[in-house]
Design an enzyme around this catalytic site. Structure first.
Site, PDB file in Angstrom:
ATOM      1  N   CYS A  69       7.066  -6.642   7.276  1.00 33.17           N
ATOM      2  CA  CYS A  69       8.249  -6.077   7.923  1.00 33.17           C
ATOM      3  C   CYS A  69       8.682  -7.013   9.049  1.00 33.17           C
ATOM      4  O   CYS A  69       7.848  -7.618   9.716  1.00 33.17           O
ATOM      5  CB  CYS A  69       7.940  -4.689   8.480  1.00 33.17           C
ATOM      6  N   GLY A 118       7.533  -1.753   5.792  1.00 31.33           N
ATOM      7  CA  GLY A 118       8.920  -2.176   5.647  1.00 31.33           C
ATOM      8  C   GLY A 118       9.896  -1.224   6.296  1.00 31.33           C
ATOM      9  O   GLY A 118       9.600  -0.051   6.515  1.00 31.33           O
ATOM     10  N   GLU A 119      11.059  -1.765   6.638  1.00 34.51           N
ATOM     11  CA  GLU A 119      12.166  -0.967   7.176  1.00 34.51           C
ATOM     12  C   GLU A 119      13.134  -0.730   6.010  1.00 34.51           C
ATOM     13  O   GLU A 119      13.808  -1.672   5.559  1.00 34.51           O
ATOM     14  CB  GLU A 119      12.827  -1.733   8.336  1.00 34.51           C
ATOM     15  N   CYS A 173       7.495  -3.648  15.477  1.00 37.52           N
ATOM     16  CA  CYS A 173       7.071  -2.522  16.330  1.00 37.52           C
ATOM     17  C   CYS A 173       5.629  -2.756  16.787  1.00 37.52           C
ATOM     18  O   CYS A 173       4.767  -3.114  15.981  1.00 37.52           O
ATOM     19  CB  CYS A 173       7.171  -1.202  15.568  1.00 37.52           C
ATOM     20  N   SER A 216      12.529   6.702  14.088  1.00 39.18           N
ATOM     21  CA  SER A 216      11.427   6.378  15.005  1.00 39.18           C
ATOM     22  C   SER A 216      12.025   6.090  16.375  1.00 39.18           C
ATOM     23  O   SER A 216      12.626   5.036  16.579  1.00 39.18           O
ATOM     24  CB  SER A 216      10.688   5.127  14.513  1.00 39.18           C
ATOM     25  N   LEU A 217      11.865   7.017  17.278  1.00 40.93           N
ATOM     26  CA  LEU A 217      12.470   6.848  18.609  1.00 40.93           C
ATOM     27  C   LEU A 217      11.415   6.309  19.579  1.00 40.93           C
ATOM     28  O   LEU A 217      11.597   5.278  20.196  1.00 40.93           O
ATOM     29  CB  LEU A 217      13.041   8.184  19.086  1.00 40.93           C
ATOM     30  N   HIS A 218      10.348   7.038  19.743  1.00 40.72           N
ATOM     31  CA  HIS A 218       9.159   6.611  20.498  1.00 40.72           C
ATOM     32  C   HIS A 218       9.367   6.400  21.993  1.00 40.72           C
ATOM     33  O   HIS A 218       8.387   6.134  22.712  1.00 40.72           O
ATOM     34  CB  HIS A 218       8.512   5.353  19.893  1.00 40.72           C
ATOM     35  N   GLU A 243       0.820  -1.208   0.000  1.00 41.60           N
ATOM     36  CA  GLU A 243       0.000   0.000   0.000  1.00 41.60           C
ATOM     37  C   GLU A 243       0.854   1.257   0.000  1.00 41.60           C
ATOM     38  O   GLU A 243       2.044   1.223   0.320  1.00 41.60           O
ATOM     39  CB  GLU A 243      -0.926  -0.004   1.213  1.00 41.60           C
ATOM     40  N   CYS A 291       2.390  -1.107  15.090  1.00 43.93           N
ATOM     41  CA  CYS A 291       2.360  -1.109  13.628  1.00 43.93           C
ATOM     42  C   CYS A 291       1.674  -2.351  13.082  1.00 43.93           C
ATOM     43  O   CYS A 291       1.983  -3.472  13.483  1.00 43.93           O
ATOM     44  CB  CYS A 291       3.795  -1.034  13.128  1.00 43.93           C
ATOM     45  N   CYS A 338       3.873   8.422   0.067  1.00 46.77           N
ATOM     46  CA  CYS A 338       4.523   7.524   1.022  1.00 46.77           C
ATOM     47  C   CYS A 338       4.623   6.146   0.359  1.00 46.77           C
ATOM     48  O   CYS A 338       3.616   5.600  -0.083  1.00 46.77           O
ATOM     49  CB  CYS A 338       3.682   7.471   2.292  1.00 46.77           C
ATOM     50  N   SER A 391      12.513   6.951   6.543  1.00 44.88           N
ATOM     51  CA  SER A 391      12.204   6.718   7.954  1.00 44.88           C
ATOM     52  C   SER A 391      12.728   5.361   8.383  1.00 44.88           C
ATOM     53  O   SER A 391      12.508   4.351   7.718  1.00 44.88           O
ATOM     54  CB  SER A 391      10.681   6.753   8.112  1.00 44.88           C
ATOM     55  N   CYS A 394      -0.029   2.858   8.766  1.00 46.94           N
ATOM     56  CA  CYS A 394       0.789   1.955   7.969  1.00 46.94           C
ATOM     57  C   CYS A 394       0.359   0.496   8.122  1.00 46.94           C
ATOM     58  O   CYS A 394       0.304  -0.042   9.210  1.00 46.94           O
ATOM     59  CB  CYS A 394       2.218   2.176   8.467  1.00 46.94           C
ATOM     60  N   ASN A 430      -2.516   6.351  15.460  1.00 52.01           N
ATOM     61  CA  ASN A 430      -3.745   5.785  14.897  1.00 52.01           C
ATOM     62  C   ASN A 430      -4.018   4.464  15.611  1.00 52.01           C
ATOM     63  O   ASN A 430      -3.108   3.650  15.756  1.00 52.01           O
ATOM     64  CB  ASN A 430      -3.563   5.499  13.397  1.00 52.01           C
TER      65      ASN A 430
END
Ligand code: SF4
Length: 349
Positions: A110, A161-162, A114, A216-218, A90, A117, A103, A193, A335, A292
């Site tokens: 992936c 995906g990474e 995470c 992406s730290l989070h 997508e 996700c 995007c 990203s 995502c 989300n």
């Protein structure tokens, strides 16, 4: 199967020599590919050449649009693409005043796991080739180019995906994307990203790639980050920040840290203060993200007042920060969500 979109113009010239074709033919075919045309739609190419290419299992593009959904709220378009092997990926086109940002996905699924996700729920299926990543841009660009429409002006590698886990294909894609004779999208208009694969961040900088790096730290604490992102078992928060600083020093491009605000997990004052301590003196930017809701994960986004409090602490400490609005929330904007519900619906039919 051979995908012509995996090739630069000079590689396409070499490839077509096998079919005794002159360089101008490669130029013609290349411009058809950039315009989003499959072999059968290339009207000025000899029919017998098209037939020979098809007999040899050659395709121009790596995917087609299966379905698209447009948000009634903000005009965001979500695309579901079918790859040549039937896998689904997508992408999202977001419309801003300055242009259209697409995007793109870099892998089917992936491996990174995470917790917030949906893309990772079935694990990694496979890497996308450079041409399959490029095809997402080509197709969306073709659908959005025309009278009063500007096509794709910016690209973010932020879908499923990474990207740095598919390093060779992603860097080849970055090269193809900026080709003058191709889509010619400026390197300055590309963001990548990552969940923070430190060696690959350094390698990207060492090899002269300069996308805007979004990390992406989070979480500012290792234990907390391990609960949210399994990759934190490989790299500590301070290692990730050190790699980001290296990237900034080498490329001169300001790094963005993504921080998804999760209720009762990372949205407290102590976390905000620790984040400030870690980033003090580093010319970077923090995006606070409204999470989300992902039903399979049961994680709830922090409420507005917690996000506001968090942002004020960053502001007061001189850390550049914005709260990112969520786009396309009425069309499963997060995502991996749309792909999952599409596959589930097909299965249930
Ligand atoms: S957020 Fe990115 S890196 Fe993490 S699981 Fe999802 S696609 Fe993979």
């Amino acid at each position: 199967m051979k995908l012509l979109c995996d090739l630069s113009l000079s590689e396409l010239c070499d490839f077509l020599k096998r079919y005794n074709q002159p360089a101008f033919r490669a130029k013609q075919i290349f411009s058809h590919i950039v315009a989003g045309r499959e072999l059968d739609e290339m009207s000025n190419i000899p029919k017998d050449l098209i037939k020979r290419l098809k007999d040899d299992d050659v395709r121009a593009l790596g995917l087609k649009v299966e379905e698209s959904f447009t948000s009634a709220i903000d005009g965001t378009v979500k695309y579901l693409y079918t790859l040549t092997d039937g896998n689904i990926i997508e992408g999202v086109l977001m419309r801003y005043k300055y242009g259209n940002t697409l995007c793109v996905s870099t892998q089917v699924g992936c491996a990174m796991g995470c917790r917030f996700c949906a893309s990772t729920l079935g694990g990694l299926v496979r890497n996308l080739t450079a041409g399959e990543i490029l095809s997402q841009v080509i197709v969306a660009n073709a659908l959005n180019t025309g009278k009063d429409r500007r096509g794709v002006t910016n690209v973010v590698l932020m879908g499923s995906g990474e990207p740095l886990d598919n390093y060779d294909n992603v860097t080849k894609f970055l090269n193809l994307l900026s080709l003058e004779e191709g889509l010619n999208i400026s390197r300055r208009n590309v963001s990548l990203s990552t969940c923070g694969l430190c060696e690959k961040i350094r390698r990207l900088a060492d090899e002269g790639y300069t996308p805007v790096l979004t990390v992406s730290l989070h979480a500012p604490f290792d234990d907390m980050r391990k609960r949210i992102m399994p990759v934190a078992n490989r790299y500590t928060v301070s290692e990730v920040i050190a790699a980001a600083k290296y990237y900034f020093e080498k490329t001169g491009r300001r790094v963005i840290f993504e921080y998804s605000m999760i209720e009762s997990e990372n949205d407290d004052e102590k976390s905000a203060e620790e984040l400030c301590r870690l980033l003090k003196g580093f010319s970077c930017h923090v995006n606070l993200i409204h999470l989300n809701y992902v039903k399979e994960r049961g994680l709830k986004g922090a409420d507005n007042s917690a996000i506001d409090k968090f942002r004020k602490i960053l502001d007061n400490n001189g850390i550049s920060c914005t709260v990112r609005r969520s786009m396309g929330s009425d069309i499963e904007g997060a995502c991996g969500q749309l792909r999952r519900s599409y596959i589930e619906n097909k299965r249930n039919k």
